[in-house]
Write an enzyme that holds these catalytic residues in place. Structure first.
Site, PDB file in Angstrom:
ATOM      1  N   ARG A  88      43.291  26.756  37.292  1.00 57.70           N
ATOM      2  CA  ARG A  88      43.027  25.332  36.589  1.00 57.70           C
ATOM      3  C   ARG A  88      42.413  25.680  35.279  1.00 57.70           C
ATOM      4  NH1 ARG A  88      39.280  19.995  37.438  1.00 57.70           N
ATOM      5  NH2 ARG A  88      41.187  18.368  36.641  1.00 57.70           N
ATOM      6  N   HIS A  97      42.584  24.615  32.239  1.00 57.23           N
ATOM      7  CA  HIS A  97      41.926  23.554  30.402  1.00 57.23           C
ATOM      8  C   HIS A  97      41.686  23.967  29.719  1.00 57.23           C
ATOM      9  CE1 HIS A  97      41.118  20.069  33.644  1.00 57.23           C
ATOM     10  NE2 HIS A  97      41.781  20.427  33.618  1.00 57.23           N
ATOM     11  N   HIS A 134      50.372  21.088  40.916  1.00 59.56           N
ATOM     12  CA  HIS A 134      49.515  20.413  41.525  1.00 59.56           C
ATOM     13  C   HIS A 134      49.886  21.269  43.309  1.00 59.56           C
ATOM     14  CE1 HIS A 134      48.184  17.396  38.374  1.00 59.56           C
ATOM     15  NE2 HIS A 134      47.223  18.369  38.813  1.00 59.56           N
ATOM     16  N   TRP A 161      47.740  17.730  47.145  1.00 57.46           N
ATOM     17  CA  TRP A 161      49.069  17.244  47.171  1.00 57.46           C
ATOM     18  C   TRP A 161      49.738  17.420  48.169  1.00 57.46           C
ATOM     19  CZ3 TRP A 161      46.407  18.408  43.276  1.00 57.46           C
ATOM     20  CH2 TRP A 161      45.380  18.006  42.339  1.00 57.46           C
TER      21      TRP A 161
HETATM   22 FE1  DDH Z   1      45.591  19.681  37.295  1.00 57.09          FE
HETATM   23  N1  DDH Z   1      44.071  18.096  38.285  1.00 57.09           N
HETATM   24  N2  DDH Z   1      45.914  18.015  36.179  1.00 57.09           N
HETATM   25  N3  DDH Z   1      46.981  20.360  36.254  1.00 57.09           N
HETATM   26  N4  DDH Z   1      45.063  20.707  38.293  1.00 57.09           N
HETATM   27  C1  DDH Z   1      43.305  18.156  39.134  1.00 57.09           C
HETATM   28  C2  DDH Z   1      43.371  19.707  39.786  1.00 57.09           C
HETATM   29  C3  DDH Z   1      44.345  20.157  39.500  1.00 57.09           C
HETATM   30  C4  DDH Z   1      45.699  16.774  35.624  1.00 57.09           C
HETATM   31  C5  DDH Z   1      44.365  16.315  36.874  1.00 57.09           C
HETATM   32  C6  DDH Z   1      44.373  16.928  37.723  1.00 57.09           C
HETATM   33  C7  DDH Z   1      48.064  20.488  35.397  1.00 57.09           C
HETATM   34  C8  DDH Z   1      48.382  19.211  35.131  1.00 57.09           C
HETATM   35  C9  DDH Z   1      47.343  17.381  35.198  1.00 57.09           C
HETATM   36  C10 DDH Z   1      45.769  22.341  38.428  1.00 57.09           C
HETATM   37  C11 DDH Z   1      46.560  22.171  37.526  1.00 57.09           C
HETATM   38  C12 DDH Z   1      47.152  21.242  36.474  1.00 57.09           C
HETATM   39  C13 DDH Z   1      42.398  17.546  39.364  1.00 57.09           C
HETATM   40  C14 DDH Z   1      40.827  17.684  40.302  1.00 57.09           C
HETATM   41  C15 DDH Z   1      43.044  16.534  38.591  1.00 57.09           C
HETATM   42  C16 DDH Z   1      42.397  15.279  38.207  1.00 57.09           C
HETATM   43  C17 DDH Z   1      40.218  18.273  40.155  1.00 57.09           C
HETATM   44  C18 DDH Z   1      39.041  18.573  40.644  1.00 57.09           C
HETATM   45  O1  DDH Z   1      38.556  16.857  41.480  1.00 57.09           O
HETATM   46  O2  DDH Z   1      39.016  19.303  41.025  1.00 57.09           O
HETATM   47  C19 DDH Z   1      46.581  15.911  35.463  1.00 57.09           C
HETATM   48  C20 DDH Z   1      46.430  14.080  34.437  1.00 57.09           C
HETATM   49  C21 DDH Z   1      47.454  15.778  34.588  1.00 57.09           C
HETATM   50  C22 DDH Z   1      48.118  16.350  34.091  1.00 57.09           C
HETATM   51  O3  DDH Z   1      48.413  15.161  33.088  1.00 57.09           O
HETATM   52  C23 DDH Z   1      49.821  16.899  34.010  1.00 57.09           C
HETATM   53  C24 DDH Z   1      48.374  21.260  35.022  1.00 57.09           C
HETATM   54  C25 DDH Z   1      49.838  20.403  33.731  1.00 57.09           C
HETATM   55  C26 DDH Z   1      48.317  21.986  35.815  1.00 57.09           C
HETATM   56  C27 DDH Z   1      48.788  23.793  35.322  1.00 57.09           C
HETATM   57  O4  DDH Z   1      47.884  24.832  35.688  1.00 57.09           O
HETATM   58  C28 DDH Z   1      49.642  24.268  35.041  1.00 57.09           C
HETATM   59  C29 DDH Z   1      45.506  23.007  39.737  1.00 57.09           C
HETATM   60  C30 DDH Z   1      45.656  23.945  39.842  1.00 57.09           C
HETATM   61  C31 DDH Z   1      44.401  22.063  40.266  1.00 57.09           C
HETATM   62  C32 DDH Z   1      43.617  21.883  41.347  1.00 57.09           C
HETATM   63  C33 DDH Z   1      42.019  22.559  40.856  1.00 57.09           C
HETATM   64  C34 DDH Z   1      40.944  23.336  42.347  1.00 57.09           C
HETATM   65  O5  DDH Z   1      40.277  22.999  42.428  1.00 57.09           O
HETATM   66  O6  DDH Z   1      41.990  23.789  43.323  1.00 57.09           O
END
Ligand code: DDH
Length: 308
Positions: A44, A48, A172, A188
């Site tokens: 993540r 980001h 996810h 998830w």
């Molecule tokens: Fe995500 N994501 N993400 N995400 N994401 C969250 C956690 C993780 C959205 C929202 C959230 C991608 C796209 C989207 C990962 C990878 C990727 C969380 C929770 C939210 C909310 C955060 C928290 O509370 O800690 C949304 C909305 C989108 C979208 O619109 C498509 C993408 C593209 C990726 C990527 O890596 C390519 C990962 C890994 C996590 C888990 C993090 C953790 O600490 O565990």
């Protein structure tokens, strides 16, 4: 001088990166943290750092590692990512030659592979030079409470298409939502430290059974709780926590252009892995302009006339 460090102005070589990758591998196992792995939050962090990119204005992107500073790091969308940065700090101390921008993105590629995912092509050479003119405004990262139009608005800005949006969303399969970070709650899939196509399978498998709930903080998400398992007696540890989907995840099912890709990835993990590796690599390269050595060129280094 650092041992085995790249020459000034050169990107690190594969050989120089090997010990860095080994150090990242060695820190992934974190028994006290979340589900036992630093991997998901590292993925993540890289996403980001790169996902702020805007192709129209050529701003944002992974170069510069701007999240170290309040302007970007303090974006509420980045809440919790300080844990990922802290996991990597000892690696940065051990190998000062690697830029933060390279380390964050490299760590994600290493984590994806270690969690059973594909090998993500990755190229070093990012710098930690923050160009004030390119610092992205807040609000460029997606909001999980929204739907398909929002996903297109956010990801088209980076230069991705519908298929790529769905493939990226397969991340996810990893990690979880934290009430004290995003406000959403839960994971998830059942095994959130292993990359697979389970996320897509579950979206489809429980279609019609995902139940919309409103959390105490007012946010809405979708949950599936297997009643037989959830209510069960016995060991606290064996009780099913239930699984969740964000509204944005659910929009992949309901949108007619996204849905066929959900079905394809659910049916074919190899296809998902191939597409995910390609699109994650593309994400990590957004906005980078490289010289002949592979080193990322910042505008300050561009010689007069270069751009004309
Ligand atoms: Fe995500 N994501 N993400 N995400 N994401 C969250 C956690 C993780 C959205 C929202 C959230 C991608 C796209 C989207 C990962 C990878 C990727 C969380 C929770 C939210 C909310 C955060 C928290 O509370 O800690 C949304 C909305 C989108 C979208 O619109 C498509 C993408 C593209 C990726 C990527 O890596 C390519 C990962 C890994 C996590 C888990 C993090 C953790 O600490 O565990």
């Amino acid at each position: 001088p650092q041992q085995n460090a790249p020459a000034p102005g050169a990107a690190p070589t594969a050989e120089q990166l090997e010990p860095v990758k080994a150090a990242v591998r060695a820190l992934l196992h974190q028994p006290e943290y979340d589900d036992g792995s630093a991997g998901p939050v590292l993925v993540r962090l890289a996403w980001h750092s790169a996902g702020t990119y805007c192709k129209e204005t050529n701003t944002g992107g992974s170069n510069g590692a701007g999240m170290r500073y309040e302007k970007e790091g303090g974006d509420p969308a980045n809440a919790g990512l300080q844990h990922a940065r802290a996991f990597l700090e000892p690696v940065k101390s051990q190998f000062p030659f690697i830029s933060y921008a390279d380390l964050w993105t490299l760590a994600a590629a290493v984590a994806v592979a270690e969690m059973g995912g594909p090998s993500v092509p990755w190229q070093g050479g990012r710098t930690d030079y923050v160009d004030d003119a390119k610092v992205p405004p807040r609000g460029r990262l997606p909001d999980g409470a929204q739907g398909a139009d929002h996903l297109r608005f956010i990801f088209y800005r980076m230069g991705f298409n519908d298929q790529e949006i769905v493939a990226l969303s397969g991340a996810h399969n990893l990690g979880r939502c934290h009430g004290d970070r995003s406000g959403f709650e839960g994971k998830w899939v059942n095994n959130p430290t292993r990359l697979s196509n389970q996320y897509f399978k579950l979206l489809l498998k429980f279609e019609g059974k995902w139940r919309k709930t409103t959390l105490a903080n007012g946010l809405q998400q979708f949950v599936y709780v297997d009643e037989d398992l959830a209510g069960g007696e016995g060991d606290e540890d064996e009780k099913e926590e239930g699984l969740m989907m964000l509204p944005t995840d659910m929009s992949l099912l309901s949108d007619p252009q996204f849905r066929p890709w959900v079905e394809k990835y659910a049916a074919d993990q190899d296809l998902f892995f191939r597409d995910f590796a390609a699109v994650f690599a593309k994400l990590l390269e957004l906005g980078l302009k490289r010289d002949s050595q592979g080193r990322v060129v910042n505008d300050e280094n561009v010689e007069d006339g270069y751009r004309s």
